[in-house]
Design a protein around this motif. Structure first.
Motif, PDB file in Angstrom:
ATOM      1  N   ILE A  50     -18.164  -1.588 -20.277  1.00  0.00           N
ATOM      2  CA  ILE A  50     -18.707  -2.647 -21.130  1.00  0.00           C
ATOM      3  C   ILE A  50     -19.906  -3.480 -20.468  1.00  0.00           C
ATOM      4  O   ILE A  50     -20.760  -3.547 -21.315  1.00  0.00           O
ATOM      5  N   SER A  51     -20.004  -3.537 -19.151  1.00  0.00           N
ATOM      6  CA  SER A  51     -21.149  -4.131 -18.288  1.00  0.00           C
ATOM      7  C   SER A  51     -22.400  -3.270 -18.614  1.00  0.00           C
ATOM      8  O   SER A  51     -23.504  -3.645 -18.770  1.00  0.00           O
ATOM      9  N   TYR A  52     -22.412  -1.844 -18.482  1.00  0.00           N
ATOM     10  CA  TYR A  52     -23.603  -0.962 -18.941  1.00  0.00           C
ATOM     11  C   TYR A  52     -24.079  -1.044 -20.265  1.00  0.00           C
ATOM     12  O   TYR A  52     -25.163  -1.256 -20.294  1.00  0.00           O
ATOM     13  N   PHE A  53     -23.081  -1.064 -21.245  1.00  0.00           N
ATOM     14  CA  PHE A  53     -23.375  -1.206 -22.623  1.00  0.00           C
ATOM     15  C   PHE A  53     -24.171  -2.339 -23.102  1.00  0.00           C
ATOM     16  O   PHE A  53     -24.951  -2.966 -23.571  1.00  0.00           O
ATOM     17  N   LYS A  59     -30.985  -6.692 -28.522  1.00  0.00           N
ATOM     18  CA  LYS A  59     -30.716  -7.600 -29.715  1.00  0.00           C
ATOM     19  C   LYS A  59     -29.640  -6.933 -30.568  1.00  0.00           C
ATOM     20  O   LYS A  59     -28.722  -7.606 -31.316  1.00  0.00           O
ATOM     21  N   LYS A  60     -29.381  -5.744 -30.592  1.00  0.00           N
ATOM     22  CA  LYS A  60     -28.531  -4.950 -31.391  1.00  0.00           C
ATOM     23  C   LYS A  60     -26.992  -5.463 -31.152  1.00  0.00           C
ATOM     24  O   LYS A  60     -26.213  -5.643 -31.964  1.00  0.00           O
ATOM     25  N   GLY A  61     -26.507  -5.734 -29.963  1.00  0.00           N
ATOM     26  CA  GLY A  61     -25.125  -5.950 -29.558  1.00  0.00           C
ATOM     27  C   GLY A  61     -24.798  -4.594 -28.950  1.00  0.00           C
ATOM     28  O   GLY A  61     -24.917  -3.589 -29.166  1.00  0.00           O
ATOM     29  N   ILE A  66     -22.333   1.189 -28.316  1.00  0.00           N
ATOM     30  CA  ILE A  66     -21.392   1.906 -28.193  1.00  0.00           C
ATOM     31  C   ILE A  66     -21.226   2.896 -29.394  1.00  0.00           C
ATOM     32  O   ILE A  66     -20.929   4.265 -29.510  1.00  0.00           O
ATOM     33  N   ASN A  67     -21.128   2.459 -30.611  1.00  0.00           N
ATOM     34  CA  ASN A  67     -20.967   3.102 -31.831  1.00  0.00           C
ATOM     35  C   ASN A  67     -21.952   4.282 -32.075  1.00  0.00           C
ATOM     36  O   ASN A  67     -21.824   5.321 -32.233  1.00  0.00           O
ATOM     37  N   GLU A  68     -23.304   3.700 -31.731  1.00  0.00           N
ATOM     38  CA  GLU A  68     -24.366   4.747 -32.114  1.00  0.00           C
ATOM     39  C   GLU A  68     -24.247   5.976 -30.977  1.00  0.00           C
ATOM     40  O   GLU A  68     -24.310   6.874 -30.944  1.00  0.00           O
ATOM     41  N   SER A  69     -23.856   5.565 -29.756  1.00  0.00           N
ATOM     42  CA  SER A  69     -23.566   6.428 -28.506  1.00  0.00           C
ATOM     43  C   SER A  69     -22.577   7.473 -28.951  1.00  0.00           C
ATOM     44  O   SER A  69     -22.653   8.537 -28.660  1.00  0.00           O
ATOM     45  N   ILE A  73     -22.727  11.698 -29.650  1.00  0.00           N
ATOM     46  CA  ILE A  73     -21.802  12.449 -28.992  1.00  0.00           C
ATOM     47  C   ILE A  73     -21.213  13.496 -30.043  1.00  0.00           C
ATOM     48  O   ILE A  73     -21.006  14.876 -29.876  1.00  0.00           O
ATOM     49  N   ILE A  74     -20.899  12.838 -31.112  1.00  0.00           N
ATOM     50  CA  ILE A  74     -20.230  13.746 -32.335  1.00  0.00           C
ATOM     51  C   ILE A  74     -21.174  14.749 -32.812  1.00  0.00           C
ATOM     52  O   ILE A  74     -20.883  15.834 -33.206  1.00  0.00           O
ATOM     53  N   ALA A  75     -22.343  14.249 -33.056  1.00  0.00           N
ATOM     54  CA  ALA A  75     -23.455  14.887 -33.633  1.00  0.00           C
ATOM     55  C   ALA A  75     -23.731  16.250 -32.711  1.00  0.00           C
ATOM     56  O   ALA A  75     -23.840  17.512 -33.228  1.00  0.00           O
ATOM     57  N   GLU A  76     -23.825  15.899 -31.485  1.00  0.00           N
ATOM     58  CA  GLU A  76     -24.067  16.956 -30.470  1.00  0.00           C
ATOM     59  C   GLU A  76     -22.843  18.166 -30.446  1.00  0.00           C
ATOM     60  O   GLU A  76     -22.918  19.231 -30.435  1.00  0.00           O
ATOM     61  N   ASP A  77     -21.705  17.665 -30.505  1.00  0.00           N
ATOM     62  CA  ASP A  77     -20.330  18.316 -30.595  1.00  0.00           C
ATOM     63  C   ASP A  77     -20.434  19.180 -31.892  1.00  0.00           C
ATOM     64  O   ASP A  77     -20.113  20.313 -31.829  1.00  0.00           O
ATOM     65  N   GLN A  78     -20.747  18.616 -32.972  1.00  0.00           N
ATOM     66  CA  GLN A  78     -20.913  19.476 -34.229  1.00  0.00           C
ATOM     67  C   GLN A  78     -22.107  20.562 -34.248  1.00  0.00           C
ATOM     68  O   GLN A  78     -21.857  21.428 -35.067  1.00  0.00           O
TER      69      GLN A  78
END
Length: 101
Positions: A50-53, A59-61, A66-69, A73-78
């Protein structure tokens, strides 16, 4: 005709009640592009994660980051193409196994 002369029942008949099913069928859009619906969840993450993100988010939050990350990962996996980090980990494990044998 003034606003007092309009009965409440005539106004109710004009606009049907919106139900949860109506919202579920709705397609949310941002401009012409459909926007994916999000689902609220509760998740336990390490404080360091949490601290890292939070430090990277700006400004994004941090939840958006976390959602974009996770999407990346899902896109790379697919794509079934291992990324460099995973490939290096595999090679290092194989070499360590050879060295310990």
């Amino acid at each position: 005709m003034n606003k007092d002369s309009i009965s409440k029942t005539s106004m109710d008949d004009e606009y049907p009640e919106v139900t949860q099913a109506d919202f579920d069928r709705a397609v949310l859009r941002q401009g012409l592009k459909p926007v994916e619906k999000k689902q609220r969840i509760t998740i336990m993450l390490d404080a360091g994660v949490i601290s890292y993100f939070k430090s990277k988010a700006g400004k994004k939050g941090y939840q958006t980051l976390i959602n974009e990350s996770l999407k990346k990962i899902i896109a790379e996996d697919q794509t079934d193409q291992p990324n460099l980090e995973n490939m290096l980990r595999k090679v290092i494990r194989e070499e360590l196994e050879k060295a310990s044998a």
